[in-house]
Design a protein around this motif. Structure first.
Motif, PDB file in Angstrom:
ATOM      1  N   PRO A 227       0.814  -1.068  -0.148  1.00  0.00           N
ATOM      2  CA  PRO A 227       0.006  -0.066   0.010  1.00  0.00           C
ATOM      3  C   PRO A 227       0.880   1.244  -0.040  1.00  0.00           C
ATOM      4  O   PRO A 227       1.771   1.396   0.757  1.00  0.00           O
ATOM      5  N   VAL A 228       0.376   2.188  -0.648  1.00  0.00           N
ATOM      6  CA  VAL A 228       0.962   3.561  -0.802  1.00  0.00           C
ATOM      7  C   VAL A 228       0.298   4.469   0.632  1.00  0.00           C
ATOM      8  O   VAL A 228      -0.689   4.672   0.363  1.00  0.00           O
ATOM      9  N   LEU A 229       1.450   5.118   1.204  1.00  0.00           N
ATOM     10  CA  LEU A 229       0.902   5.758   2.368  1.00  0.00           C
ATOM     11  C   LEU A 229       1.111   7.350   1.995  1.00  0.00           C
ATOM     12  O   LEU A 229       1.666   7.729   1.416  1.00  0.00           O
ATOM     13  N   THR A 230      -0.011   7.914   2.406  1.00  0.00           N
ATOM     14  CA  THR A 230       0.059   9.543   2.551  1.00  0.00           C
ATOM     15  C   THR A 230       1.061  10.188   3.610  1.00  0.00           C
ATOM     16  O   THR A 230       1.378   9.333   4.228  1.00  0.00           O
TER      17      THR A 230
ATOM     18  N   GLN B 167       1.632  10.418  11.330  1.00  0.00           N
ATOM     19  CA  GLN B 167       0.773   9.844  12.521  1.00  0.00           C
ATOM     20  C   GLN B 167       1.339   8.510  12.936  1.00  0.00           C
ATOM     21  O   GLN B 167       1.434   8.180  14.109  1.00  0.00           O
ATOM     22  N   MET B 168       1.987   7.546  12.062  1.00  0.00           N
ATOM     23  CA  MET B 168       2.745   6.565  12.666  1.00  0.00           C
ATOM     24  C   MET B 168       3.944   6.952  13.357  1.00  0.00           C
ATOM     25  O   MET B 168       4.306   6.407  14.464  1.00  0.00           O
ATOM     26  N   ASN B 169       4.800   7.630  12.875  1.00  0.00           N
ATOM     27  CA  ASN B 169       5.945   8.388  13.610  1.00  0.00           C
ATOM     28  C   ASN B 169       5.600   8.830  14.934  1.00  0.00           C
ATOM     29  O   ASN B 169       6.101   8.517  15.867  1.00  0.00           O
TER      30      ASN B 169
ATOM     31  N   VAL C 222       2.462  -1.981  20.901  1.00  0.00           N
ATOM     32  CA  VAL C 222       1.849  -1.588  19.683  1.00  0.00           C
ATOM     33  C   VAL C 222       1.393  -2.655  18.859  1.00  0.00           C
ATOM     34  O   VAL C 222       2.088  -3.810  18.941  1.00  0.00           O
ATOM     35  N   TYR C 223       0.540  -2.527  18.182  1.00  0.00           N
ATOM     36  CA  TYR C 223       0.113  -3.356  16.875  1.00  0.00           C
ATOM     37  C   TYR C 223       0.861  -2.937  15.690  1.00  0.00           C
ATOM     38  O   TYR C 223       0.538  -1.893  15.180  1.00  0.00           O
ATOM     39  N   LEU C 224       1.904  -3.606  15.240  1.00  0.00           N
ATOM     40  CA  LEU C 224       2.252  -3.255  14.065  1.00  0.00           C
ATOM     41  C   LEU C 224       2.094  -3.961  12.725  1.00  0.00           C
ATOM     42  O   LEU C 224       2.030  -5.341  12.922  1.00  0.00           O
ATOM     43  N   THR C 225       1.682  -3.160  11.858  1.00  0.00           N
ATOM     44  CA  THR C 225       1.156  -3.900  10.531  1.00  0.00           C
ATOM     45  C   THR C 225       2.303  -3.589   9.573  1.00  0.00           C
ATOM     46  O   THR C 225       2.660  -2.378   9.118  1.00  0.00           O
ATOM     47  N   TYR C 226       3.013  -4.638   8.865  1.00  0.00           N
ATOM     48  CA  TYR C 226       4.029  -4.455   7.813  1.00  0.00           C
ATOM     49  C   TYR C 226       3.837  -5.175   6.746  1.00  0.00           C
ATOM     50  O   TYR C 226       3.393  -6.214   6.783  1.00  0.00           O
TER      51      TYR C 226
ATOM     52  N   SER D 252       9.887   2.328   5.883  1.00  0.00           N
ATOM     53  CA  SER D 252       9.234   2.031   4.827  1.00  0.00           C
ATOM     54  C   SER D 252       8.313   0.943   4.575  1.00  0.00           C
ATOM     55  O   SER D 252       7.510   0.794   3.958  1.00  0.00           O
ATOM     56  N   ASP D 253       8.619  -0.186   5.557  1.00  0.00           N
ATOM     57  CA  ASP D 253       7.855  -1.161   5.203  1.00  0.00           C
ATOM     58  C   ASP D 253       6.668  -1.400   6.108  1.00  0.00           C
ATOM     59  O   ASP D 253       5.668  -2.190   5.801  1.00  0.00           O
ATOM     60  N   LEU D 254       6.620  -0.214   7.014  1.00  0.00           N
ATOM     61  CA  LEU D 254       5.399  -0.095   7.946  1.00  0.00           C
ATOM     62  C   LEU D 254       4.047   0.378   7.080  1.00  0.00           C
ATOM     63  O   LEU D 254       4.078   1.168   6.274  1.00  0.00           O
ATOM     64  N   ILE D 255       3.078  -0.302   7.550  1.00  0.00           N
ATOM     65  CA  ILE D 255       1.807  -0.007   6.736  1.00  0.00           C
ATOM     66  C   ILE D 255       0.900   0.751   7.872  1.00  0.00           C
ATOM     67  O   ILE D 255       0.350   1.798   7.742  1.00  0.00           O
ATOM     68  N   ASP D 256       0.994   0.483   9.261  1.00  0.00           N
ATOM     69  CA  ASP D 256       0.142   0.883  10.297  1.00  0.00           C
ATOM     70  C   ASP D 256       0.724   0.545  11.562  1.00  0.00           C
ATOM     71  O   ASP D 256       1.344  -0.597  11.807  1.00  0.00           O
ATOM     72  N   VAL D 257       0.429   1.439  12.623  1.00  0.00           N
ATOM     73  CA  VAL D 257       1.053   1.336  14.017  1.00  0.00           C
ATOM     74  C   VAL D 257      -0.183   1.825  14.800  1.00  0.00           C
ATOM     75  O   VAL D 257      -0.793   2.913  14.644  1.00  0.00           O
ATOM     76  N   ARG D 258      -0.710   0.789  15.881  1.00  0.00           N
ATOM     77  CA  ARG D 258      -1.679   1.197  16.734  1.00  0.00           C
ATOM     78  C   ARG D 258      -1.100   0.839  18.174  1.00  0.00           C
ATOM     79  O   ARG D 258      -0.525  -0.155  18.377  1.00  0.00           O
ATOM     80  N   LEU D 259      -1.671   1.725  19.021  1.00  0.00           N
ATOM     81  CA  LEU D 259      -0.972   1.388  20.437  1.00  0.00           C
ATOM     82  C   LEU D 259      -2.331   0.249  20.985  1.00  0.00           C
ATOM     83  O   LEU D 259      -3.458   0.394  20.811  1.00  0.00           O
ATOM     84  N   ALA D 260      -1.799  -0.451  21.624  1.00  0.00           N
ATOM     85  CA  ALA D 260      -2.319  -1.777  22.131  1.00  0.00           C
ATOM     86  C   ALA D 260      -3.252  -1.461  23.479  1.00  0.00           C
ATOM     87  O   ALA D 260      -2.947  -0.305  24.059  1.00  0.00           O
TER      88      ALA D 260
END
Length: 105
Positions: free
Chosen positions: A30-33, A39-41, A54-58, A97-105
């Protein structure tokens, strides 16, 4: 593809069918804006300073993988971060650059 599995009697056939099935399951990265990256940073830095899980989606080899991790180090200029695996407690290094999403658990 399931209907052809009984015909995979020779190992070469099985390897070929497995490759075809894996290619069908692959997804494009996926291409991220810029807003999503920013926001991920912020989430990574917050998790680092507060030692939160965190939940990492890569993206890896054509698949999107989600895991629960602890962030240990973030280098946004070097495009790398280090996290500790929740299950095996191992340190892993990954490109930002491999990360797609990061969410706090």
């Amino acid at each position: 593809m399931k209907k052809w599995r009984p015909f995979a009697t020779m190992s070469e056939q099985y390897i070929g069918l497995k490759e075809i099935i894996n290619k069908q399951v692959e997804v494009a990265q996926p291409v991220l804006t810029e807003e999503q990256i920013e926001q991920m940073n912020f989430t990574l830095i917050e998790a680092l300073h507060k030692n939160k899980q965190v939940y990492l989606t890569y993206y890896k080899r054509g698949q999107c993988i989600t895991e629960t991790e602890f962030i240990q180090f973030v280098d946004s200029l070097g495009d790398v971060f280090i996290f500790i695996d929740d299950i095996f407690k191992l340190k892993n290094k990954m490109r930002l650059s491999d990360l797609i999403d990061v969410r706090l658990a």
